[in-house]
Write a protein that holds these residues in place. Structure first.
Motif, mmCIF file in Angstrom:
data_model
loop_
_atom_site.group_PDB
_atom_site.id
_atom_site.type_symbol
_atom_site.label_atom_id
_atom_site.label_comp_id
_atom_site.label_asym_id
_atom_site.label_seq_id
_atom_site.Cartn_x
_atom_site.Cartn_y
_atom_site.Cartn_z
ATOM 1 N N ARG A 199 0.980 -1.153 0.107
ATOM 2 C CA ARG A 199 -0.107 0.124 -0.139
ATOM 3 C C ARG A 199 0.925 1.154 -0.038
ATOM 4 O O ARG A 199 0.416 2.443 -0.553
ATOM 5 N N LEU A 200 2.247 1.232 0.420
ATOM 6 C CA LEU A 200 3.195 2.211 0.689
ATOM 7 C C LEU A 200 3.356 2.665 -0.761
ATOM 8 O O LEU A 200 3.848 3.917 -1.079
ATOM 9 N N SER A 201 3.382 1.759 -1.791
ATOM 10 C CA SER A 201 3.697 2.113 -3.211
ATOM 11 C C SER A 201 2.955 3.075 -3.844
ATOM 12 O O SER A 201 3.306 3.590 -4.892
ATOM 13 N N ALA A 202 1.674 3.152 -3.307
ATOM 14 C CA ALA A 202 0.969 4.345 -3.741
ATOM 15 C C ALA A 202 1.408 5.797 -3.650
ATOM 16 O O ALA A 202 1.006 6.615 -4.574
ATOM 17 N N ASP A 203 2.194 5.803 -2.696
ATOM 18 C CA ASP A 203 3.121 7.191 -2.761
ATOM 19 C C ASP A 203 4.463 7.073 -3.071
ATOM 20 O O ASP A 203 5.251 7.791 -2.913
ATOM 21 N N GLY A 204 4.665 5.944 -3.903
ATOM 22 C CA GLY A 204 5.939 6.091 -4.572
ATOM 23 C C GLY A 204 6.946 5.234 -3.960
ATOM 24 O O GLY A 204 8.185 5.089 -4.536
ATOM 25 N N ALA A 205 6.930 4.493 -2.711
ATOM 26 C CA ALA A 205 7.610 3.838 -2.026
ATOM 27 C C ALA A 205 7.870 2.542 -2.910
ATOM 28 O O ALA A 205 7.066 1.926 -3.167
ATOM 29 N N THR A 206 9.154 1.966 -2.677
ATOM 30 C CA THR A 206 9.451 0.478 -3.162
ATOM 31 C C THR A 206 10.073 -0.253 -2.133
ATOM 32 O O THR A 206 10.574 0.247 -1.357
ATOM 33 N N HIS A 207 9.739 -1.619 -2.134
ATOM 34 C CA HIS A 207 10.185 -2.584 -1.250
ATOM 35 C C HIS A 207 10.747 -3.861 -1.690
ATOM 36 O O HIS A 207 10.302 -4.239 -2.848
ATOM 37 N N GLU A 208 11.605 -4.495 -1.013
ATOM 38 C CA GLU A 208 12.056 -5.655 -1.155
ATOM 39 C C GLU A 208 12.250 -6.435 -0.143
ATOM 40 O O GLU A 208 12.839 -6.123 0.885
ATOM 41 N N LEU A 230 11.915 -9.650 6.527
ATOM 42 C CA LEU A 230 12.828 -8.335 6.523
ATOM 43 C C LEU A 230 12.894 -7.714 5.424
ATOM 44 O O LEU A 230 13.199 -8.323 4.273
ATOM 45 N N TRP A 231 12.187 -6.404 5.368
ATOM 46 C CA TRP A 231 12.160 -5.788 3.974
ATOM 47 C C TRP A 231 13.176 -4.515 4.099
ATOM 48 O O TRP A 231 13.303 -3.772 5.104
ATOM 49 N N ALA A 232 13.569 -4.082 2.950
ATOM 50 C CA ALA A 232 14.300 -2.796 2.717
ATOM 51 C C ALA A 232 13.354 -2.023 1.821
ATOM 52 O O ALA A 232 12.868 -2.226 0.883
ATOM 53 N N VAL A 233 13.125 -0.808 2.431
ATOM 54 C CA VAL A 233 11.995 -0.010 1.902
ATOM 55 C C VAL A 233 12.629 1.437 1.403
ATOM 56 O O VAL A 233 13.205 1.970 2.222
ATOM 57 N N THR A 234 12.328 1.834 0.277
ATOM 58 C CA THR A 234 13.002 2.889 -0.249
ATOM 59 C C THR A 234 11.782 3.797 -0.483
ATOM 60 O O THR A 234 10.945 3.551 -1.147
ATOM 61 N N PRO A 235 11.673 4.911 0.176
ATOM 62 C CA PRO A 235 10.598 5.996 0.216
ATOM 63 C C PRO A 235 10.614 6.870 -1.311
ATOM 64 O O PRO A 235 11.678 6.569 -1.887
ATOM 65 N N GLY A 236 9.463 6.993 -1.393
ATOM 66 C CA GLY A 236 9.334 7.916 -2.903
ATOM 67 C C GLY A 236 10.063 9.138 -2.671
ATOM 68 O O GLY A 236 10.492 9.555 -1.872
ATOM 69 N N GLY A 237 10.255 9.782 -3.954
ATOM 70 C CA GLY A 237 10.638 11.125 -3.993
ATOM 71 C C GLY A 237 12.235 11.079 -3.956
ATOM 72 O O GLY A 237 12.760 10.281 -4.243
ATOM 73 N N ALA A 238 12.759 12.267 -3.700
ATOM 74 C CA ALA A 238 14.135 12.569 -3.480
ATOM 75 C C ALA A 238 14.668 11.849 -2.146
ATOM 76 O O ALA A 238 16.043 12.357 -2.084
ATOM 77 N N LEU A 239 14.185 11.395 -1.270
ATOM 78 C CA LEU A 239 14.675 10.887 -0.167
ATOM 79 C C LEU A 239 15.828 9.619 -0.473
ATOM 80 O O LEU A 239 15.497 8.844 -1.208
ATOM 81 N N ASP A 240 16.777 9.616 0.056
ATOM 82 C CA ASP A 240 18.134 8.957 -0.265
ATOM 83 C C ASP A 240 18.408 8.200 1.211
ATOM 84 O O ASP A 240 19.376 8.183 1.495
ATOM 85 N N PHE A 281 5.680 5.343 9.706
ATOM 86 C CA PHE A 281 6.697 5.391 8.613
ATOM 87 C C PHE A 281 6.837 6.938 7.995
ATOM 88 O O PHE A 281 7.885 7.421 7.925
ATOM 89 N N GLU A 282 5.839 7.556 8.026
ATOM 90 C CA GLU A 282 5.713 9.016 7.562
ATOM 91 C C GLU A 282 6.531 9.805 8.582
ATOM 92 O O GLU A 282 7.282 10.868 8.298
ATOM 93 N N SER A 283 6.170 9.363 9.894
ATOM 94 C CA SER A 283 6.889 10.170 10.987
ATOM 95 C C SER A 283 8.480 10.241 10.725
ATOM 96 O O SER A 283 9.198 10.998 10.813
ATOM 97 N N MET A 284 8.890 8.897 10.905
ATOM 98 C CA MET A 284 10.354 8.737 10.433
ATOM 99 C C MET A 284 10.865 9.582 9.113
ATOM 100 O O MET A 284 11.880 10.103 9.126
ATOM 101 N N THR A 285 10.087 9.224 7.966
ATOM 102 C CA THR A 285 10.713 10.002 6.964
ATOM 103 C C THR A 285 10.585 11.517 6.953
ATOM 104 O O THR A 285 11.367 12.006 6.489
#
Length: 134
Positions: free
Chosen positions: A13-22, A28-38, A113-117
């Motif tokens: 469901r986070l993918s709707a905001d552009g996040a990707t995960h593996e 155990l997942w690695a989640v990359t937030p959407g946008g310019a967050l590195d 998740f959004e609080s952390m980002t």
């Protein structure tokens, strides 16, 4: 109780905001937030909690800089973070948050998740000065 499959569905469901995960390994997942967050948010399903963790930066080598950074992180813990906290793991600064699985729903997961980002986005400019001091 929220299962590993439920967490996977939350991440989908986070993918709707552009996040990707593996999924790196089961639970155990690695989640990359959407946008310019590195940065990568590591999400671990470890009953009775799910833990979110981000490596923020390496600790400064200089003791004076490290002391100033530690003080600032404690101040941010007290003033800007509601549920999560900055900490030290090995030679790195990390931001972590743990959520109980017993009554977790997507809205609470998303808020954490959004609080952390948002916290990282807000704090990174200030914390970058400690990274450059290295």
């Amino acid at each position: 109780m929220v299962t590993r499959e439920d967490i996977e569905a939350f991440l989908d469901r986070l993918s709707a905001d552009g996040a990707t995960h593996e999924e790196v390994e089961p639970g155990l997942w690695a989640v990359t937030p959407g946008g310019a967050l590195d940065f990568v948010v590591v999400v671990t399903h470890n009953p009775p909690v799910v833990v979110m963790r981000v490596k923020v930066m390496a600790l400064p080598a200089d003791a004076t800089d490290a002391a100033a950074l530690n003080r600032r992180l404690l101040e941010l813990n007290a003033s800007d973070l509601l549920h999560g906290a900055y900490g030290i793991e090995g030679d790195a600064v990390v931001l972590t948050e743990a959520l109980e699985l017993a009554h977790l729903d997507f809205e609470e997961f998303l808020a954490s998740f959004e609080s952390m980002t948002l916290s990282l986005t807000t704090h990174m400019r200030e914390l970058a000065a400690f990274r450059e001091a290295r």
